[in-house]
Design an enzyme around this catalytic site. Structure first.
Site, mmCIF file in Angstrom:
data_model
loop_
_atom_site.group_PDB
_atom_site.id
_atom_site.type_symbol
_atom_site.label_atom_id
_atom_site.label_comp_id
_atom_site.label_asym_id
_atom_site.label_seq_id
_atom_site.Cartn_x
_atom_site.Cartn_y
_atom_site.Cartn_z
ATOM 1 N N LYS A 31 0.833 -1.194 0.000
ATOM 2 C CA LYS A 31 0.000 0.000 0.000
ATOM 3 C C LYS A 31 0.875 1.254 0.000
ATOM 4 O O LYS A 31 2.028 1.208 0.426
ATOM 5 C CB LYS A 31 -0.883 0.025 1.252
ATOM 6 C CG LYS A 31 -1.956 -1.038 1.301
ATOM 7 C CD LYS A 31 -2.747 -0.929 2.587
ATOM 8 C CE LYS A 31 -3.866 -1.968 2.648
ATOM 9 N NZ LYS A 31 -4.942 -1.702 1.691
ATOM 10 N N ARG A 35 -10.487 -11.270 1.307
ATOM 11 C CA ARG A 35 -11.404 -12.265 0.744
ATOM 12 C C ARG A 35 -10.797 -13.667 0.789
ATOM 13 O O ARG A 35 -11.531 -14.657 0.831
ATOM 14 C CB ARG A 35 -11.794 -11.863 -0.683
ATOM 15 C CG ARG A 35 -10.664 -11.854 -1.677
ATOM 16 C CD ARG A 35 -10.957 -10.987 -2.888
ATOM 17 N NE ARG A 35 -10.952 -9.570 -2.562
ATOM 18 C CZ ARG A 35 -11.214 -8.598 -3.440
ATOM 19 N NH1 ARG A 35 -11.492 -8.902 -4.694
ATOM 20 N NH2 ARG A 35 -11.193 -7.331 -3.062
#
Length: 500
Positions: A281, A355
């Site tokens: 990130k 996920r």
């Protein structure tokens, strides 16, 4: 935590340090305000004639040493247009009044807010909303700061009395306060967990917090890395590869209902820190990635509230928890993972890790054959773009279930908004070398993430709450201090209470 009680009585007879009365738009007094005016003569009319206070929503004015009353302070708080009032307005007014008087020198206050008219709301609804406002609005996370109020000699608020029109309704009002207390305890527990720094709130710490919820009807199992390997949660293990902190797989079982009733499964994403892995990130605001476990925090907060309320339902809680860091052992773009369910996943972006761990948790939950599944996850930045911080994304397989969740979200103001899951969106996660890939491209990112999760819930009724935009708020609001919000707890507690 401030103590809240309920009673009936005239405002001029209350001996608390402050009496708080609503003032409607146009400087209109409510019944309690009129009673106080009648008991005190000219003080109230003289105050209102000065135009310092117009009754605008949230506007606050104080009068000191009013004759013919026992209280030191008479406080008017603007209620705005009574025709437009909702329960959330009462929450906000409760929070604003409590914040204004906390540290002011007032230790005990009386709130006459439930006399405001809210269309369709019972007295119990109004009392619960005011109590929630007080407890949620006064929340502060100051564990790592010096006690400023003590240093400055401020006196904190210690007791609030919610005033109701008649003693006939005392029992139902007291029950409403008990409900508010349980729910707010759950919300603030979730907030505390979210606000903890990543070096404290590790997967092991989350496991310890789950074990702390001791109750005769609750069983908690916390799997360490060895047990996770033995169970075959390979998605969780893959994401964990870059971290020195061991993962945890947490299972909670609450038996509040009948023995044979199938449980409602609550599944939470527990990324205690997410640097994005190899797909790292940007540095800006990466500190906020300590909040990536707020889905897990919501599950634990709901369990805490359900236990306190002795909710007559059976609950199954499943939390997959790890850090997502980068290093020589970290999983990589291009890797293929075989999930707990046996579905193979092509990794195209290691920052779409939530996920992957949820795949294992959802598959495990589905294997237990619950009545339905609700998952909570700070899953996609796309949801923040779509809905901002005003509502969580709501998707799933059962339209009736989704409608009920949305109704509870509207009622509690812990809102959720439905997004479609058309079959065509499933095409975006097809992989040419595995069963599915973990990202579906820039378009409809929130929906394709939900499509990924849908592969792991079998044919069970399932709802997915993407709380990426609602789980924390770095500006704060009337009922939430800066930081974690406890998103999902009030919504699902209301849903479970209605279901029960």
């Amino acid at each position: 935590m401030v103590e809240i009680s309920v009673k009936a009585g005239d405002p001029n007879k209350q001996r608390d340090d402050a009496v708080v009365l609503p003032l409607l738009a146009g400087r209109k007094l409510t019944n309690a305000g009129k009673a106080l005016q009648e008991a005190t003569g000219k003080a109230i009319p003289q105050y209102l004639r000065k135009f310092d206070h117009l009754g605008k929503f949230g506007e606050i004015g104080l009068l000191y040493e009013v004759e013919q009353v026992f209280t030191q302070r008479v406080v008017f708080i603007g209620g705005g247009d009574e025709k437009k009032l909702t329960l959330h307005h009462l929450r906000r007014l409760g929070a604003l009044a409590a914040r204004k008087l906390d540290g002011s020198g007032a230790r005990d206050i009386s709130l006459y807010l439930p006399e405001l008219n809210v269309r369709g709301a019972s007295l119990a609804d109004k009392v619960q909303a005011v109590a929630e406002g007080v407890w949620l609005g006064l929340y502060r996370f100051e564990k790592y700061q010096a006690k400023k109020d003590e240093q400055e000699g401020k006196r904190e608020l210690r007791a609030v009395t919610i005033m109701i029109p008649s003693r006939r309704h005392l029992a139902e009002a007291e029950a409403a306060v008990r409900t508010a207390r349980s729910v707010c305890d759950g919300v603030n527990f979730a907030r505390d967990l979210g606000n903890e720094p990543g070096n404290v709130c590790t997967p092991a710490f989350l496991g310890e917090q789950a074990l702390s919820l001791k109750h005769a009807k609750l069983k908690v199992t916390v799997m360490d890395k060895s047990a996770i390997e033995k169970a075959g949660f390979k998605g969780l293990l893959a994401v964990n590869q870059g971290s020195d902190k061991e993962p945890r797989f947490i299972v909670l079982r609450y038996q509040g209902g009948a023995k044979d009733d199938k449980p409602v499964a609550l599944v939470g994403k527990g990324l205690t820190f997410d640097a994005g892995g190899i797909s790292i990130k940007p540095a800006a605001q990466m500190d906020e990635m300590k909040f990536d476990m707020c889905g897990a925090a919501a599950v634990l907060g709901i369990f805490k509230a359900a236990i306190a309320l002795e909710l007559p339902v059976n609950l199954l809680g499943v939390i997959a928890s790890t850090e997502n860091l980068l290093g020589g052992s970290a999983y990589k773009p291009g890797d293929i993972i075989t999930s707990y369910k046996g579905v193979t996943i092509e990794v195209l972006n290691t920052d779409a890790e939530g996920r992957i761990i949820l795949a294992d948790a959802l598959a495990y939950a589905a294997e237990q054959q619950p009545a339905e599944i609700i998952d909570f996850a700070t899953l996609t930045g796309a949801c923040v773009i779509a809905l901002g911080g005003e509502a969580s994304g709501l998707m799933g397989s059962d339209e009736a279930m989704l409608r009920k969740l949305q109704t509870s979200g509207d009622h509690t103001r812990d809102r959720a908004w439905p997004l479609p899951m058309y079959e065509e969106y499933q095409e975006q996660i097809k992989s040419s070398i595995a069963d599915i890939k973990n990202v579906g491209g820039r378009e409809a990112g929130t929906i394709t993430a939900a499509c990924f999760l849908s592969r792991f819930v079998d044919e069970l009724p399932w709802a997915h709450l993407d709380i990426a935009g609602t789980a924390w708020n770095m500006k704060g609001s009337d009922i939430a201090a800066k930081g974690a919000t406890g998103a999902g707890v009030r919504l699902v507690m209301d849903y479970l209470q209605r279901r029960a």
